[in-house]
Design a protein around this motif. Structure first.
Motif, PDB file in Angstrom:
ATOM      1  N   ARG A  10      44.135 -10.667 -14.818  1.00 35.12           N
ATOM      2  CA  ARG A  10      42.802 -10.299 -15.285  1.00 35.12           C
ATOM      3  C   ARG A  10      42.605  -8.789 -15.251  1.00 35.12           C
ATOM      4  N   GLN A  11      43.106  -8.150 -14.197  1.00 40.10           N
ATOM      5  CA  GLN A  11      42.997  -6.696 -14.114  1.00 40.10           C
ATOM      6  C   GLN A  11      43.818  -6.017 -15.216  1.00 40.10           C
ATOM      7  N   SER A  31      31.145  -2.261 -18.421  1.00 48.89           N
ATOM      8  CA  SER A  31      31.464  -3.688 -18.323  1.00 48.89           C
ATOM      9  C   SER A  31      30.743  -4.476 -19.407  1.00 48.89           C
ATOM     10  N   MET A  42      33.663 -14.252 -19.221  1.00 42.83           N
ATOM     11  CA  MET A  42      33.370 -13.899 -17.824  1.00 42.83           C
ATOM     12  C   MET A  42      32.130 -13.014 -17.829  1.00 42.83           C
ATOM     13  N   SER A  43      31.461 -12.947 -16.686  1.00 42.61           N
ATOM     14  CA  SER A  43      30.198 -12.214 -16.625  1.00 42.61           C
ATOM     15  C   SER A  43      30.427 -10.712 -16.562  1.00 42.61           C
ATOM     16  N   SER A  44      29.371  -9.990 -16.898  1.00 41.25           N
ATOM     17  CA  SER A  44      29.434  -8.541 -16.809  1.00 41.25           C
ATOM     18  C   SER A  44      29.673  -8.099 -15.366  1.00 41.25           C
ATOM     19  N   ALA A  45      29.102  -8.831 -14.415  1.00 40.86           N
ATOM     20  CA  ALA A  45      29.286  -8.485 -12.995  1.00 40.86           C
ATOM     21  C   ALA A  45      30.752  -8.627 -12.585  1.00 40.86           C
ATOM     22  N   THR A  46      31.406  -9.673 -13.078  1.00 43.42           N
ATOM     23  CA  THR A  46      32.827  -9.877 -12.764  1.00 43.42           C
ATOM     24  C   THR A  46      33.666  -8.733 -13.327  1.00 43.42           C
ATOM     25  N   VAL A  47      33.385  -8.370 -14.568  1.00 43.43           N
ATOM     26  CA  VAL A  47      34.137  -7.261 -15.184  1.00 43.43           C
ATOM     27  C   VAL A  47      33.849  -5.963 -14.439  1.00 43.43           C
ATOM     28  N   ARG A  48      32.602  -5.754 -14.047  1.00 39.46           N
ATOM     29  CA  ARG A  48      32.242  -4.540 -13.318  1.00 39.46           C
ATOM     30  C   ARG A  48      32.996  -4.461 -11.993  1.00 39.46           C
ATOM     31  N   ASN A  49      33.121  -5.585 -11.315  1.00 43.00           N
ATOM     32  CA  ASN A  49      33.869  -5.604 -10.042  1.00 43.00           C
ATOM     33  C   ASN A  49      35.336  -5.235 -10.267  1.00 43.00           C
ATOM     34  N   GLU A  50      35.905  -5.740 -11.358  1.00 41.85           N
ATOM     35  CA  GLU A  50      37.312  -5.417 -11.639  1.00 41.85           C
ATOM     36  C   GLU A  50      37.457  -3.943 -12.035  1.00 41.85           C
TER      37      GLU A  50
END
Length: 359
Positions: A10-11, A31, A42-50
């Motif tokens: 994913r990263q 994100s 996937m959510s924007s929060a998930t992408v932001r975390n990555e």
């Protein structure tokens, strides 16, 4: 920097998309933009975390607290080394380029100009192409042109089409008619020979021709010491127009490096002759592997072309680190293969023709 940190699938996906978007837009990537543009599941929060994790690893950076991310040198290196996918030139483009070269098969100067033009147009960067330089200079033809007094222009045409000129001062003035006769005689004697083959004639020729032999051997030894032949540049304005170079001296310093012959020779000696490459194509990001501060904001994609034991040259593209690596690597590889075939065919024909004439 932690260039060897392994990423999750994913990263890798998110880093690849972030770099593609930054290359396309020249703007920090958020994100939300990635989720919307790529329709991610996937959510924007998930992408932001990555994105935050990739930033901590050193592959991305955040110019401002509220801004999106942009790639770092290490991010580009990971992308080029692990993730880049070449964007092959369309078949129609390949056929068009191949046809253009076939129209000028025996004109090396036109090959080089066309190659530089194609590289610059396809990559939107600054291109450099060096003429095919023999592994060992072999003389094809010699001319002598009287200028004034004892001064004479020595013109050497090498097998492969490279031409070298040098002003020399003879021991005494010699009329043009005598120079022409000597040039014809020396051409017959020297055709197809390298510097050592010429040196074998030392002391066996009349005084004038022995003097000319000395100058010719000296010039051919100098040619053998060069890393490359004549350099052809194109597309320099492409780099100056990039937004990250607008109003700065970064691009101008890099371009001066390309335009200064001695500096370019040193750069090629440091890079193209080194073993590091990507399947025959070498990618330098931020001037890595060189001592040139002028290249710290740039990337260069380089390849050698030619035929072993005959002649070789270099071609490449210089641009900002925000470069479309997939397409640039592809076009550099395609042109390298095309020029290699032409050098092999042309020089083999010339050597065969020269051998028959000498015999």
């Amino acid at each position: 920097m932690n260039a060897m940190i392994e990423l999750t699938e994913r990263q890798k996906l998110i880093l690849s998309m972030a770099i593609h978007e930054y290359v396309r837009t020249a703007a920090p990537v958020s994100s939300m933009h990635l989720v919307e543009h790529y329709h991610l599941d996937m959510s924007s929060a998930t992408v932001r975390n990555e994105l935050s994790a990739l930033t901590e690893m050193g592959y991305l950076r955040q110019p401002h607290t509220s801004a999106g991310r942009v790639p770092t040198e290490e991010g580009y290196r990971y992308f080029v080394g692990r993730l880049v996918q070449e964007t092959n030139l369309p078949d129609t483009t390949r056929r068009t380029i191949s046809h253009q070269f076939s129209q000028m098969r025996n004109d090396v100067d036109q090959w080089m100009r066309l190659a530089a033009s194609v590289l610059a147009f396809q990559s939107r960067g600054a291109s450099l192409v060096t003429a095919p330089h023999p592994a060992r200079a072999l003389l094809k033809h010699l001319e002598l042109i009287s200028t004034r007094g004892r001064q004479v222009l020595l013109v050497l045409v090498l097998v492969g089409g490279e031409v070298r000129q040098r002003l020399i001062n003879l021991a005494e003035p010699v009329p043009q008619e005598t120079l022409s006769v000597s040039a014809d005689h020396l051409t017959r004697l020297f055709e197809g020979k390298d510097a050592d083959g010429l040196q074998a004639f030392a002391g066996q020729l009349p005084p004038l021709e022995n003097e000319l032999l000395g100058w010719t051997v000296e010039e051919m030894n100098r040619l053998d010491a060069l890393v490359s032949g004549e350099v052809y540049l194109d597309g320099l304005t492409n780099v100056l127009a990039e937004p990250e170079f607008s109003g700065s001296d970064e691009a101008r310093r890099a371009i001066r490096l390309l335009e200064e012959r001695s500096m370019l020779q040193e750069l090629l000696a440091q890079t193209v002759l080194s073993p590091s490459s990507l399947n025959g194509v070498q990618v330098l990001i931020g001037g890595e592997g060189t001592s040139w501060d002028e290249l710290r904001q740039c990337s260069i994609v380089l390849a050698r072309y030619g035929s072993p034991n005959l002649a070789f040259g270099t071609l490449g593209v210089l641009g900002p680190m925000r470069m479309p690596y997939g397409k640039t690597i592809s076009v550099v590889r395609f042109l390298s293969g095309l020029l290699s075939d032409m050098v092999s065919e042309t020089m083999t024909d010339e050597l065969t023709h020269t051998s028959h004439e000498v015999n």
